[in-house]
Design an enzyme around this catalytic site. Structure first.
Site, short mmCIF file in Angstrom:
data_model
loop_
_atom_site.label_atom_id
_atom_site.label_comp_id
_atom_site.label_asym_id
_atom_site.label_seq_id
_atom_site.Cartn_x
_atom_site.Cartn_y
_atom_site.Cartn_z
N LYS A 1 19.62 -10.39 19.52
CA LYS A 1 19.11 -11.05 18.89
C LYS A 1 20.46 -11.38 16.95
O LYS A 1 20.90 -10.72 16.20
CB LYS A 1 17.96 -10.68 17.39
CG LYS A 1 16.65 -10.94 18.92
CD LYS A 1 16.09 -12.02 19.42
CE LYS A 1 15.40 -11.62 21.09
NZ LYS A 1 15.88 -12.42 21.88
N ASP B 1 20.29 -14.41 20.99
CA ASP B 1 19.28 -15.74 20.78
C ASP B 1 19.40 -15.49 19.25
O ASP B 1 18.86 -14.55 18.74
CB ASP B 1 18.36 -15.02 21.44
CG ASP B 1 17.04 -15.85 21.36
OD1 ASP B 1 17.08 -17.27 20.91
OD2 ASP B 1 15.87 -14.99 22.19
N LYS C 1 9.93 -19.48 28.97
CA LYS C 1 8.76 -18.47 29.33
C LYS C 1 7.41 -19.19 29.80
O LYS C 1 7.14 -20.29 29.00
CB LYS C 1 8.93 -18.01 27.64
CG LYS C 1 10.04 -17.42 27.06
CD LYS C 1 9.25 -17.11 25.31
CE LYS C 1 10.66 -15.78 25.13
NZ LYS C 1 11.59 -16.20 24.64
MG MG Z 1 15.13 -16.83 23.21
#
Ligand code: MG
Length: 368
Positions: A165, A193, A265
């Protein structure tokens, strides 16, 4: 076969460690999970789960799932759960949008359909690869040293795929990318990300400063328009995650060349039925995929694994599973678990794992 009863449970799933989204701007400690049991007149029982990653991450709301099911339950009651398209259309008529509320019902119907056919869901969907899928870690937005330590801890558990991240301070992002890349091992998959954390200008700054490394970025900016606007100005492969919600998003991304990778997702896109169409759009346009649980227990991980197994091995980078991040155990250790950083497709018919109802507490709603 008819749906005769829908039972809804709410469970708090605590994260083992507090988790900061890219940029350190959002902190997550507990996930609000909804588990759905669907009973049929023929005795088969299916299970679904909807666990958003908190309510600040994307427009998905734990209590909203349960409210949505209350609204949709009368419309799906009595339908044949094996006819997933009928169930999908009934839900879409009863409640336009709110895809995240539909995914647990869709999942439970696929579970029943698989059991009825005697096939794992992936095989029922057309054929599941038995190649174990690498699990992507989640490396929170931290300092260079903390990033390095966290990746090492995942490596010790066998992980070869990492979702790092970033998306806070541009200089720190560049430093963290350079450090991770300097230590990257052969065969490791690393996705940076951004979780929407950059402006267009910041995205281009980091992308040009790391161009020599040829790294992959996920969701660099807030909107598809933003990602489209910078697409011709950098050479980095981009994955779209949070703003890949509908089939129309998928076709736009494919047609306009906005991204090279889909991050699918299951809860966000409304479940397996809708996600399978995105998979096909991706494959038809040379777009690779990450398939991810949105959060949650081994049930959500297993749903993601079934979709991932229907993608050719070469086009599926990794799955993201949440199981190693939460401390609650609702299935007694059953179902696909991390083995050397990989998940293996279950061979049982249907989803392949059901929760222990004792671990879920009393139902919060029962619809008949
Ligand atoms: Mg992501």
């Amino acid at each position: 076969m008819r749906i005769t009863c829908i039972t809804v449970y709410q469970v708090d799933l605590p994260l083992e460690h507090p988790y900061w989204l890219s940029g350190g701007r959002l902190k997550f400690e507990v996930l609000d999970a909804t588990f759905v049991r669907i009973d049929t007149d023929e005795g088969l029982v299916g299970w679904g789960e909807g666990t958003p990653w908190g309510h600040t991450y994307v427009p998905a709301h734990g209590p909203g799932i349960r409210a949505g099911i209350q609204t949709m339950a009368p419309f799906v009651m009595g339908l044949d759960p094996r006819c997933v398209l009928d169930v999908e259309r009934a839900m879409d008529r009863a409640l336009p949008g709110h895809l995240y509320a539909k995914s647990p019902i869709d999942m439970a119907c696929w579970d029943i359909a698989g059991q009825a056919a005697g096939l794992p869901i992936a095989d029922l969907m057309g054929g599941g690869s038995r190649t174990p899928r690498p699990i992507a870690s989640s490396v929170g937005a931290k300092s260079v040293e903390e990033t390095r330590d966290m990746i090492e801890r995942y490596r010790a558990r066998g992980y070869i795929a990492h979702s790092v991240k970033i998306g806070g301070d541009v200089a720190r992002d560049i430093a963290r990318i350079r450090d991770v890349e300097s230590l990257r091992r052969d065969g490791e998959i690393v996705l940076y990300d951004v979780n929407r954390g950059w402006t267009r200008a910041q995205a281009l700054q980091v992308m040009s400063a790391t161009q020599d490394l040829q790294v992959m970025f996920e969701q660099p900016c807030e909107t598809l328009d933003d990602i489209a606007a910078i697409a011709g100005k950098h050479a980095a492969p981009v994955s779209v995650d949070e703003t890949l919600v509908t089939l129309q998003d998928a076709t736009r991304i494919a047609r306009d060349g906005i991204a090279e990778i889909f991050g699918i997702k299951l809860n966000r896109v409304g479940g397996l039925t809708k996600a399978a169409r995105m998979r096909d759009v991706a494959l038809a346009h040379g777009i690779d995929m990450f398939v991810m649980a949105t959060g949650g227990s081994v049930l959500a991980d297993t749903e993601a694994l079934h979709l991932a197994a229907t993608i050719p091995d070469a086009n599926c980078h990794a799955v993201w599973a949440c199981q190693d991040m939460i401390t609650a155990e609702i299935a007694g250790g059953r179902g696909p678990r991390n083995i050397d950083g990989h998940l293996h497709l279950p061979e049982e018919p249907g989803l392949g794992v059901h929760p222990d109802e004792d671990a879920l507490g009393d139902p919060v709603a029962v619809y008949r």
